[in-house]
Design an enzyme around this catalytic site. Structure first.
Site, mmCIF file in Angstrom:
data_model
loop_
_atom_site.group_PDB
_atom_site.id
_atom_site.type_symbol
_atom_site.label_atom_id
_atom_site.label_comp_id
_atom_site.label_asym_id
_atom_site.label_seq_id
_atom_site.Cartn_x
_atom_site.Cartn_y
_atom_site.Cartn_z
ATOM 1 N N CYS A 2 0.833 -1.200 0.000
ATOM 2 C CA CYS A 2 0.000 0.000 0.000
ATOM 3 C C CYS A 2 0.871 1.255 0.000
ATOM 4 O O CYS A 2 1.981 1.258 0.517
ATOM 5 C CB CYS A 2 -0.957 0.051 1.177
ATOM 6 S SG CYS A 2 -2.174 -1.278 1.238
ATOM 7 N N ARG A 27 6.154 -0.929 -3.905
ATOM 8 C CA ARG A 27 5.690 -1.463 -2.636
ATOM 9 C C ARG A 27 4.741 -2.650 -2.824
ATOM 10 O O ARG A 27 4.492 -3.404 -1.884
ATOM 11 C CB ARG A 27 4.985 -0.365 -1.830
ATOM 12 C CG ARG A 27 5.907 0.763 -1.422
ATOM 13 C CD ARG A 27 5.135 1.926 -0.831
ATOM 14 N NE ARG A 27 4.610 1.618 0.492
ATOM 15 C CZ ARG A 27 5.250 1.848 1.622
ATOM 16 N NH1 ARG A 27 6.467 2.370 1.591
ATOM 17 N NH2 ARG A 27 4.699 1.570 2.784
ATOM 18 N N TRP A 74 -2.954 -2.872 -1.540
ATOM 19 C CA TRP A 74 -2.632 -4.299 -1.556
ATOM 20 C C TRP A 74 -3.696 -4.975 -0.702
ATOM 21 O O TRP A 74 -3.798 -4.737 0.489
ATOM 22 C CB TRP A 74 -1.237 -4.517 -0.984
ATOM 23 C CG TRP A 74 -0.648 -5.865 -1.240
ATOM 24 C CD1 TRP A 74 -0.050 -6.289 -2.393
ATOM 25 C CD2 TRP A 74 -0.570 -6.964 -0.329
ATOM 26 N NE1 TRP A 74 0.402 -7.579 -2.245
ATOM 27 C CE2 TRP A 74 0.091 -8.024 -0.989
ATOM 28 C CE3 TRP A 74 -0.996 -7.166 0.993
ATOM 29 C CZ2 TRP A 74 0.336 -9.250 -0.382
ATOM 30 C CZ3 TRP A 74 -0.756 -8.390 1.594
ATOM 31 C CH2 TRP A 74 -0.096 -9.423 0.900
ATOM 32 N N ASN A 99 -3.298 2.892 5.000
ATOM 33 C CA ASN A 99 -2.411 1.735 5.006
ATOM 34 C C ASN A 99 -2.533 1.060 6.364
ATOM 35 O O ASN A 99 -2.640 1.737 7.388
ATOM 36 C CB ASN A 99 -0.950 2.143 4.810
ATOM 37 C CG ASN A 99 -0.678 2.689 3.432
ATOM 38 O OD1 ASN A 99 -1.507 2.618 2.542
ATOM 39 N ND2 ASN A 99 0.509 3.247 3.260
ATOM 40 N N GLY A 100 -2.444 -0.262 6.388
ATOM 41 C CA GLY A 100 -2.485 -0.982 7.651
ATOM 42 C C GLY A 100 -3.727 -1.857 7.768
ATOM 43 O O GLY A 100 -4.427 -2.114 6.785
ATOM 44 N N GLU A 482 18.561 -18.354 -0.420
ATOM 45 C CA GLU A 482 18.303 -17.067 -1.055
ATOM 46 C C GLU A 482 18.180 -17.217 -2.574
ATOM 47 O O GLU A 482 17.327 -16.579 -3.197
ATOM 48 C CB GLU A 482 19.426 -16.083 -0.702
ATOM 49 C CG GLU A 482 19.335 -14.722 -1.372
ATOM 50 C CD GLU A 482 18.108 -13.929 -0.983
ATOM 51 O OE1 GLU A 482 17.840 -12.919 -1.667
ATOM 52 O OE2 GLU A 482 17.408 -14.308 -0.019
ATOM 53 N N LYS A 486 14.830 -16.162 -4.738
ATOM 54 C CA LYS A 486 14.820 -15.248 -5.883
ATOM 55 C C LYS A 486 14.114 -15.873 -7.084
ATOM 56 O O LYS A 486 13.318 -15.231 -7.758
ATOM 57 C CB LYS A 486 16.253 -14.865 -6.266
ATOM 58 C CG LYS A 486 16.904 -13.898 -5.335
ATOM 59 C CD LYS A 486 16.219 -12.543 -5.377
ATOM 60 C CE LYS A 486 16.420 -11.780 -4.079
ATOM 61 N NZ LYS A 486 15.605 -12.250 -2.964
ATOM 62 N N GLU A 489 10.309 -16.144 -6.424
ATOM 63 C CA GLU A 489 9.656 -14.839 -6.317
ATOM 64 C C GLU A 489 9.294 -14.261 -7.676
ATOM 65 O O GLU A 489 8.191 -13.729 -7.852
ATOM 66 C CB GLU A 489 10.593 -13.837 -5.619
ATOM 67 C CG GLU A 489 10.600 -13.872 -4.122
ATOM 68 C CD GLU A 489 11.510 -12.805 -3.551
ATOM 69 O OE1 GLU A 489 11.052 -12.040 -2.694
ATOM 70 O OE2 GLU A 489 12.692 -12.725 -3.943
ATOM 71 N N HIS A 505 18.082 -37.349 2.881
ATOM 72 C CA HIS A 505 17.025 -37.312 3.885
ATOM 73 C C HIS A 505 15.709 -36.812 3.301
ATOM 74 O O HIS A 505 14.848 -36.326 4.035
ATOM 75 C CB HIS A 505 17.447 -36.444 5.071
ATOM 76 C CG HIS A 505 18.608 -37.004 5.824
ATOM 77 N ND1 HIS A 505 18.481 -37.942 6.817
ATOM 78 C CD2 HIS A 505 19.937 -36.773 5.688
ATOM 79 C CE1 HIS A 505 19.679 -38.259 7.285
ATOM 80 N NE2 HIS A 505 20.583 -37.562 6.611
ATOM 81 N N LYS A 605 6.871 -4.982 -1.501
ATOM 82 C CA LYS A 605 8.258 -4.689 -1.150
ATOM 83 C C LYS A 605 8.430 -4.546 0.353
ATOM 84 O O LYS A 605 9.335 -5.106 0.949
ATOM 85 C CB LYS A 605 8.701 -3.400 -1.851
ATOM 86 C CG LYS A 605 10.143 -3.001 -1.566
ATOM 87 C CD LYS A 605 11.117 -4.018 -2.115
ATOM 88 C CE LYS A 605 12.549 -3.591 -1.925
ATOM 89 N NZ LYS A 605 13.495 -4.636 -2.355
#
Length: 610
Positions: A2, A27, A74, A99-100, A482, A486, A489, A505, A605
């Site tokens: 947002c 964002r 969002w 926002n929130g 990581e 990436k 995402e 395993h 973001k």
């Protein structure tokens, strides 16, 4: 997630509002809207999808005004559609963006429905607009109504509100979500961050928890939650408008990958000499606190969590200090045992990550020795509320998938490792060796970027795949995590990162000719162990892609897969170096698959709500 933009000026502010929305696209959002006071009437445009959809509405039926609010949403409560998009309006008098999350929205909705208000959305936000309108109907001013309304809200919010009957005036408030005041000449602004406003001013006031601010063309006034006037420091931002432009690059993510040598150099500049970390880089008299550290608790989310996992290997292996690393959203909700002399270390790109910030605040009650923030955003809540701070100096990072923020976090954590090692009695020669190696990191990363053409060719072999497995051992296990993050995402390929020793395993059951396996192979004491793991993959027909140190004896005996040589620069900085080709691989796979590289679906973001 947002984004808020608001402006009051002696000119038409619609272009300013749209500029701000575009700057906030990083964002993450799924709808957008704008509202201005036009000829005494609230004129509103809203659209599901990207800001360009809103611009198309503006082109067909333009709105104009000298004061207005705008928002990228969002979705949390209610589907991402036009009806749920902000701004929300009450009685054609109040317009509001938020926002929130308002946790008690259901009870407030019932109360307001009983008072005669009708709801046109499924959002938690609309209740705030009606609450404010209800207070104004009883005779309150806009500022008074906002103060009364926010006193009843449970949860997190940043809001900007207009009242049709108070032309040119906008009131903002924040608790738990960031809001910044931009100060201009004959114009004032509100925004979720400075990037939304930097084209129009470089003077900012960072509002604090509970603040309420009133702006018009020529004035601003700030009060606390009790309505008492307060002063907040005015700061000049060094951020330039060019810093948030894409320039010659196709995507922000690619730009940010290639900015890493400069960002790393900036993060290290003025913090190391030829053979040691300079004093007080974590704050004045920081040594007094750091010298008492006997344990480190790292709390972070996402990519920052992976940086923390790398740091655990460094802190324990180099500094000899026990270290725990935990996802902030889990840390918050369990009983934590705090060993004596424990430093609370919070890592966050934005400094506004809700779970990390809440964990820091919770940590104050748990008897920690002190707190240290590693962060990229000056004046963020995390920075302001921590005892010690080390800024990463990555500069603006617009792409949702973090790149330069991660490597600069590693550089900052490496500085902390060397300093704690020194305070813990490490040999001076070993300390000097680590510092000299760290100083080469910008150059080595720059050389690694030259591998891009070959990595782009490798990416073609991933386009049709639906799954991938990333392997690493020791400090490179988090690098594998990581790398997998990436790829998933931005390309939407399901990817998992594993410690290579865990293959037998479970994950080995997945390996076949259709499962590409990506491995990181530095030239360290675990190399031979890793090579045995790679043979296990080959024996099952897996297609193996190895990023191997130039000094590591790793070859590929058949035509399937590939080995790409990477000059790591040394075992200490190798995690940061090996991360870079994995970033480039994810980027080029995503481009070839045609996904939205900078704004991947469903992601934001800065996660400023739980």
């Amino acid at each position: 997630m947002c984004g808020i933009v608001a402006a009051s000026a002696r000119r038409d502010v619609v272009s300013t509002l749209f500029d701000g929305l575009k700057a906030l696209e990083y964002r993450g959002y799924d709808s957008a809207g704008v509202c201005v006071l036009q000829d005494g009437v609230l004129a509103r445009l809203r659209a599901a999808g990207k800001v360009r959809e809103l611009e198309a509405l503006q082109a067909r039926a333009p709105v104009h005004g000298s004061s207005g609010i705008a928002h990228t949403r969002w979705a949390t409560h209610g589907a991402p559609n036009t009806a749920n998009a902000h701004p929300h309006v009450s009685n054609e008098r109040i317009a509001l963006v938020h926002n929130g999350i308002i946790e008690n929205h259901a009870a407030l909705r019932e109360e307001l429905t009983a008072a005669g208000y009708r709801f046109s959305s499924q959002t938690d936000t609309e209740v705030v607009a009606h609450l404010i309108d209800h207070a104004i109907a009883a005779g309150a001013s806009l500022r008074e109504a906002v103060l009364a309304a926010v006193a009843r809200l449970h949860g997190a919010y940043a809001i900007a509100v207009m009242n049709r009957d108070e032309p040119g005036r906008i009131v903002g408030a924040r608790r738990g979500s960031p809001l910044v005041l931009g100060v201009g000449d004959g114009e004032h602004f509100l925004g979720s961050d400075v990037q939304a406003l930097i084209r129009h001013t470089n003077r900012f006031i960072y509002l604090e928890e509970g603040d309420v601010v009133q702006i018009d063309q020529d004035h601003y006034a700030i009060c606390d939650a009790a309505g008492q006037p307060v002063e907040r420091p005015l700061r000049r931002s060094e951020l330039s408008a060019d810093a948030v432009e894409r320039g010659e690059y196709r995507h922000y993510m690619l730009k940010e990958i290639f900015e890493q040598p400069r960002a790393l150099a900036d993060t290290l500049e003025g913090r190391i000499s030829d053979d040691h970390v300079l004093p007080n880089i974590f704050g004045v008299d920081a040594d007094a606190l750091l010298g008492r550290v006997r344990h480190v608790q790292i709390v972070a989310c996402g990519t920052s969590f992976h940086a923390g996992l790398v740091a655990r290997y460094w802190l324990e292996g180099i500094a000899g200090i026990p270290c725990s690393v935990e996802v902030a959203s889990e840390y918050r909700y369990r009983r934590v045992v705090v060993p004596p002399g424990t430093l609370f270390l919070a890592v966050s790109q934005s400094g506004e990550t809700a779970d990390t910030l809440a964990a820091l605040r919770d940590g104050r009650k748990r008897g920690y020795l002190g707190s240290l923030a590693i962060c990229n955003v000056p004046e963020s809540s995390l920075v302001r509320e921590s005892d010690l701070v080390l800024m990463t100096r990555a500069g603006p990072e617009i792409g949702v998938a973090s790149t330069k923020a991660f490597t600069t976090q590693l550089a900052a954590l490496a500085l902390l490792t060397v300093e704690l090692a020194r305070l813990n009695g490490i040999d001076a020669g070993r300390c000097a060796q680590l510092v000299r190696e760290l100083a080469t990191l910008p150059r080595v990363v720059g050389e690694t970027l030259e591998l891009e053409p070959r990595i782009a060719q490798l990416a073609e072999r991933f386009v049709a795949r639906q799954h991938a497995l990333f392997l690493g051992r020791g400090v490179h296990y988090p690098v594998a995590l990581e790398g997998a993050l990436k790829l998933k995402e931005i390309s939407y390929i399901h990817a998992e990162g594993y410690a290579a020793g865990e293959l037998k395993h479970g994950p080995l059951a997945l390996v076949d000719a259709d499962m590409p396996v990506i491995a990181v192979a530095p030239n360290n004491q675990l190399l031979e162990k890793l090579k045995s793991n790679l043979e296990e993959v080959r024996a099952r027909g897996g297609e193996l892609f190895v990023f191997a140190d130039t000094d590591a004896a790793v070859e590929h005996p058949d035509a399937r897969g590939a080995v790409l040589k990477v000059a790591s620069g040394g075992n200490f900085i190798a995690p940061a170096v090996f991360t870079v080709p994995l970033q480039m691989l994810a980027y080029h796979v995503a481009v070839l698959r045609g996904t939205d590289v900078d704004q991947p679906r469903n992601l934001a973001k800065s996660v400023t709500v739980e």
